[in-house]
Design a protein around this motif. Structure first.
Motif, PDB file in Angstrom:
ATOM      1  N   GLU A   1      13.892 -35.569  18.291  1.00 27.21           N
ATOM      2  CA  GLU A   1      13.584 -35.846  19.704  1.00 27.21           C
ATOM      3  C   GLU A   1      12.082 -35.752  19.965  1.00 27.21           C
ATOM      4  OE1 GLU A   1      15.760 -33.074  22.087  1.00 27.21           O
ATOM      5  OE2 GLU A   1      17.698 -33.767  21.340  1.00 27.21           O
ATOM      6  N   LEU A   2      11.457 -34.730  19.413  1.00 33.88           N
ATOM      7  CA  LEU A   2      10.018 -34.548  19.607  1.00 33.88           C
ATOM      8  C   LEU A   2       9.224 -35.665  18.932  1.00 33.88           C
ATOM      9  CD1 LEU A   2       9.833 -30.687  19.200  1.00 33.88           C
ATOM     10  CD2 LEU A   2       9.480 -31.992  21.306  1.00 33.88           C
ATOM     11  N   TRP A   3       9.684 -36.105  17.762  1.00 33.86           N
ATOM     12  CA  TRP A   3       9.000 -37.206  17.087  1.00 33.86           C
ATOM     13  C   TRP A   3       9.114 -38.488  17.915  1.00 33.86           C
ATOM     14  CZ3 TRP A   3       5.177 -37.775  14.130  1.00 33.86           C
ATOM     15  CH2 TRP A   3       4.901 -39.014  13.554  1.00 33.86           C
ATOM     16  N   GLU A   4      10.267 -38.709  18.532  1.00 38.16           N
ATOM     17  CA  GLU A   4      10.431 -39.863  19.414  1.00 38.16           C
ATOM     18  C   GLU A   4       9.450 -39.797  20.580  1.00 38.16           C
ATOM     19  OE1 GLU A   4      14.474 -40.624  20.664  1.00 38.16           O
ATOM     20  OE2 GLU A   4      15.207 -40.277  18.632  1.00 38.16           O
ATOM     21  N   ALA A   5       9.213 -38.605  21.096  1.00 39.66           N
ATOM     22  CA  ALA A   5       8.244 -38.439  22.182  1.00 39.66           C
ATOM     23  C   ALA A   5       6.830 -38.781  21.712  1.00 39.66           C
ATOM     24  CB  ALA A   5       8.292 -37.012  22.732  1.00 39.66           C
ATOM     25  N   VAL A   6       6.497 -38.398  20.475  1.00 43.87           N
ATOM     26  CA  VAL A   6       5.185 -38.740  19.912  1.00 43.87           C
ATOM     27  C   VAL A   6       5.072 -40.258  19.795  1.00 43.87           C
ATOM     28  CG1 VAL A   6       3.754 -38.648  17.814  1.00 43.87           C
ATOM     29  CG2 VAL A   6       4.851 -36.564  18.672  1.00 43.87           C
ATOM     30  N   GLU A   7       6.084 -40.890  19.250  1.00 46.87           N
ATOM     31  CA  GLU A   7       6.060 -42.345  19.080  1.00 46.87           C
ATOM     32  C   GLU A   7       5.975 -43.070  20.427  1.00 46.87           C
ATOM     33  OE1 GLU A   7       5.971 -44.342  16.263  1.00 46.87           O
ATOM     34  OE2 GLU A   7       5.440 -42.438  15.342  1.00 46.87           O
ATOM     35  N   GLU A   8       6.685 -42.555  21.416  1.00 44.44           N
ATOM     36  CA  GLU A   8       6.653 -43.150  22.754  1.00 44.44           C
ATOM     37  C   GLU A   8       5.259 -43.021  23.372  1.00 44.44           C
ATOM     38  OE1 GLU A   8       8.649 -42.125  26.994  1.00 44.44           O
ATOM     39  OE2 GLU A   8      10.034 -42.287  25.290  1.00 44.44           O
TER      40      GLU A   8
ATOM     41  N   LEU B   1       2.209 -34.286  20.335  1.00 42.27           N
ATOM     42  CA  LEU B   1       1.875 -33.863  18.974  1.00 42.27           C
ATOM     43  C   LEU B   1       1.923 -32.341  18.832  1.00 42.27           C
ATOM     44  CD1 LEU B   1      -1.068 -36.314  18.306  1.00 42.27           C
ATOM     45  CD2 LEU B   1       1.025 -36.172  16.927  1.00 42.27           C
ATOM     46  N   LEU B   2       1.394 -31.643  19.827  1.00 39.81           N
ATOM     47  CA  LEU B   2       1.406 -30.177  19.784  1.00 39.81           C
ATOM     48  C   LEU B   2       2.833 -29.632  19.816  1.00 39.81           C
ATOM     49  CD1 LEU B   2      -1.596 -29.411  22.156  1.00 39.81           C
ATOM     50  CD2 LEU B   2      -1.489 -28.953  19.691  1.00 39.81           C
ATOM     51  N   ALA B   3       3.691 -30.218  20.623  1.00 42.17           N
ATOM     52  CA  ALA B   3       5.083 -29.774  20.689  1.00 42.17           C
ATOM     53  C   ALA B   3       5.791 -30.021  19.360  1.00 42.17           C
ATOM     54  CB  ALA B   3       5.809 -30.496  21.824  1.00 42.17           C
ATOM     55  N   TYR B   4       5.527 -31.163  18.754  1.00 45.78           N
ATOM     56  CA  TYR B   4       6.127 -31.490  17.459  1.00 45.78           C
ATOM     57  C   TYR B   4       5.658 -30.504  16.389  1.00 45.78           C
ATOM     58  CZ  TYR B   4       7.459 -34.255  13.366  1.00 45.78           C
ATOM     59  OH  TYR B   4       8.000 -34.676  12.170  1.00 45.78           O
ATOM     60  N   ALA B   5       4.355 -30.242  16.338  1.00 46.15           N
ATOM     61  CA  ALA B   5       3.806 -29.298  15.360  1.00 46.15           C
ATOM     62  C   ALA B   5       4.376 -27.895  15.574  1.00 46.15           C
ATOM     63  CB  ALA B   5       2.285 -29.279  15.435  1.00 46.15           C
ATOM     64  N   ALA B   6       4.503 -27.480  16.819  1.00 41.60           N
ATOM     65  CA  ALA B   6       5.047 -26.149  17.108  1.00 41.60           C
ATOM     66  C   ALA B   6       6.500 -26.040  16.650  1.00 41.60           C
ATOM     67  CB  ALA B   6       4.943 -25.852  18.603  1.00 41.60           C
ATOM     68  N   ALA B   7       7.268 -27.098  16.824  1.00 41.44           N
ATOM     69  CA  ALA B   7       8.665 -27.081  16.390  1.00 41.44           C
ATOM     70  C   ALA B   7       8.760 -26.998  14.867  1.00 41.44           C
ATOM     71  CB  ALA B   7       9.392 -28.320  16.903  1.00 41.44           C
ATOM     72  N   ILE B   8       7.865 -27.696  14.179  1.00 41.70           N
ATOM     73  CA  ILE B   8       7.840 -27.615  12.717  1.00 41.70           C
ATOM     74  C   ILE B   8       7.495 -26.194  12.284  1.00 41.70           C
ATOM     75  CG2 ILE B   8       6.587 -28.365  10.648  1.00 41.70           C
ATOM     76  CD1 ILE B   8       6.308 -31.110  11.973  1.00 41.70           C
ATOM     77  N   GLU B   9       6.474 -25.619  12.898  1.00 35.16           N
ATOM     78  CA  GLU B   9       6.062 -24.250  12.556  1.00 35.16           C
ATOM     79  C   GLU B   9       7.162 -23.242  12.856  1.00 35.16           C
ATOM     80  OE1 GLU B   9       2.419 -23.934  14.748  1.00 35.16           O
ATOM     81  OE2 GLU B   9       1.226 -24.594  13.028  1.00 35.16           O
TER      82      GLU B   9
END
Length: 101
Positions: free
Chosen positions: A17-24, A54-62
């Motif tokens: 979901e977060l990656w989709e937000a980055v792509e959007e 991007l920050l939300a995606y990175a935080a979820a990965i971490e």
């Protein structure tokens, strides 16, 4: 063990979901740049949305204790610089400072 697998599946779904937000956000920026002329405040806002995604995606990965890909780190650094430069230019022009996270 089943609870851990369920949490992991949920976390991977959240990453998608977060990656989709980055792509959007990236797509919205591309569309914006196809318009001529692009307004500086609109460009800055679009870049801030991309940075936040991007920050939300990175935080979820971490949060999963996974390494954040180098490309994501580089893109975050790039967008932070772009957002800070735009905010500084806006302050020089008399605009209020924008919040950059």
């Amino acid at each position: 063990m089943k609870i851990r697998a369920t949490r992991s599946a949920h976390a991977r779904g959240r990453l998608a979901e977060l990656w989709e937000a980055v792509e959007e956000a990236r797509s919205s920026e591309r569309v914006l740049f196809q318009k001529r002329p692009a307004r500086a405040d609109t460009v800055r806002a679009a870049r801030e949305v991309t940075l936040e995604a991007l920050l939300a995606y990175a935080a979820a990965i971490e949060a999963l204790s996974w390494p954040v890909p180098r490309g994501i780190h580089l893109e975050i650094t790039l967008y932070r610089g772009l957002c800070e430069d735009a905010a500084a230019a806006g302050r020089a022009a008399g605009e209020p400072a924008a919040k950059v996270t």
